[in-house]
Design a protein around this motif. Structure first.
Motif, PDB file in Angstrom:
ATOM      1  N   GLU A   1     108.023  10.635  12.204  1.00 12.78           N
ATOM      2  CA  GLU A   1     107.494  11.495  11.130  1.00 12.78           C
ATOM      3  C   GLU A   1     107.498  12.955  11.585  1.00 12.78           C
ATOM      4  O   GLU A   1     107.957  13.854  10.877  1.00 12.78           O
TER       5      GLU A   1
ATOM      6  N   PHE B   1     106.275   5.494  14.822  1.00 13.34           N
ATOM      7  CA  PHE B   1     106.258   5.976  13.440  1.00 13.34           C
ATOM      8  C   PHE B   1     105.831   7.448  13.399  1.00 13.34           C
ATOM      9  O   PHE B   1     106.465   8.286  12.755  1.00 13.34           O
ATOM     10  N   LEU B   2     104.761   7.764  14.112  1.00 16.77           N
ATOM     11  CA  LEU B   2     104.261   9.143  14.124  1.00 16.77           C
ATOM     12  C   LEU B   2     105.272  10.103  14.747  1.00 16.77           C
ATOM     13  O   LEU B   2     105.422  11.240  14.306  1.00 16.77           O
TER      14      LEU B   2
ATOM     15  N   ARG C   1     105.285   2.911   4.965  1.00 12.78           N
ATOM     16  CA  ARG C   1     105.452   3.041   6.405  1.00 12.78           C
ATOM     17  C   ARG C   1     106.648   2.256   6.933  1.00 12.78           C
ATOM     18  O   ARG C   1     106.571   1.592   7.964  1.00 12.78           O
TER      19      ARG C   1
ATOM     20  N   THR D   1     106.589   0.890  16.041  1.00 13.32           N
ATOM     21  CA  THR D   1     105.170   0.802  16.388  1.00 13.32           C
ATOM     22  C   THR D   1     104.480   2.005  15.726  1.00 13.32           C
ATOM     23  O   THR D   1     105.147   2.924  15.253  1.00 13.32           O
ATOM     24  N   GLN D   2     103.163   1.995  15.710  1.00 15.03           N
ATOM     25  CA  GLN D   2     102.413   3.127  15.150  1.00 15.03           C
ATOM     26  C   GLN D   2     102.835   4.448  15.782  1.00 15.03           C
ATOM     27  O   GLN D   2     103.078   5.437  15.096  1.00 15.03           O
ATOM     28  N   THR D   3     102.905   4.457  17.113  1.00 12.93           N
ATOM     29  CA  THR D   3     103.260   5.678  17.834  1.00 12.93           C
ATOM     30  C   THR D   3     104.676   6.124  17.491  1.00 12.93           C
ATOM     31  O   THR D   3     104.921   7.307  17.237  1.00 12.93           O
TER      32      THR D   3
END
Ligand code: CA
Length: 231
Positions: free
Chosen positions: A165, A161-162, A145, A157-159
């Motif tokens: 992607e 990253f998504l 990640r 941040t997680q968001t």
């Protein structure tokens, strides 16, 4: 540009290879001993191919090969062997070389061998369940990640990253805000759709060279966003 490291103690042969590979569009690094080669491999993370002479003063080509393979399985390695070293080819391949080429060889033959390995590596990366997504100078590792622009890591941040992607999987395609919401926030998200814009602004600040430019991320007014050039 693909990067090739040449490990060869004979200057004439080294120069001959360097000139021809540069002409063919490769970036070329040189080492004249095994020690020098190992130092370069440690410091340079993005090497695609190593051309490795077997008979070197000090640490020989086999040792360089073994040491390299201990922690780098991705670099393509072609052994450079003399005619008298028939037996050594087998040893080289069993230690993890991808191919060997017998001296003297023509530039065309060498480049064909390099291209064949690069194609194979590329195919493996594509088929091997896409653990790493790339787009130009960007690289997203789905396992660790981590996200890189050239060699520089960008914290996400997680968001974010998504979002990255999603965009790398849909390079050149315009994604609507609703598609982005469904994929990143989930289809049960009932908040404000502006959350997309807020996050895209942050992503843009991280990936663009200048946060007001749209070299990588394009806004399609009234609709959504697009990563990269048109497809
Ligand atoms: Ca030699």
């Amino acid at each position: 540009m693909k990067r090739v490291l040449i490990v060869e103690d004979e200057e004439d042969i080294r120069d001959f290879i360097v000139i021809n590979l540069k002409r063919a569009g490769f970036e070329v690094l040189e080492a004249e001993s095994g020690e020098e080669a190992l130092a370069i491999i440690q410091n340079e993370k993005n090497l695609d191919i190593m051309l490795l002479d077997i008979m070197l003063p000090g640490i020989d080509g086999y040792k360089v090969l073994k040491k390299t393979r201990e922690n780098n399985s991705s670099i393509g390695i072609i052994m450079l062997t003399a005619k008298s070293q028939e037996i050594d080819k087998v040893t080289g391949l069993s230690y993890g070389a991808d191919d060997y080429i017998v001296k003297p060889f023509s530039p065309m033959e060498l480049i064909a061998r390099i291209d064949a390995i690069l194609r194979r590596i590329n195919n493996e990366n594509n088929i091997e369940n896409k653990k790493i997504l790339t787009s130009g100078i960007f690289k997203l590792d789905l396992e660790t990640r981590r996200f890189f622009k050239e060699d520089k890591e960008i914290e996400l941040t997680q968001t974010e990253f998504l979002l990255i992607e999603l965009f790398l999987k849909n390079e050149g395609k315009v994604l609507s805000r609703n598609e982005i919401i469904d994929s990143v926030w989930g289809s049960d998200y009932f908040g404000d759709i502006k959350v997309v814009d807020v996050n895209m602004r942050r992503v843009r600040q991280k990936v663009e060279n200048d946060s007001s430019s749209s070299e990588y991320i394009n806004t399609v007014r009234g609709f959504g966003y697009k990563w990269g050039k048109d497809k």
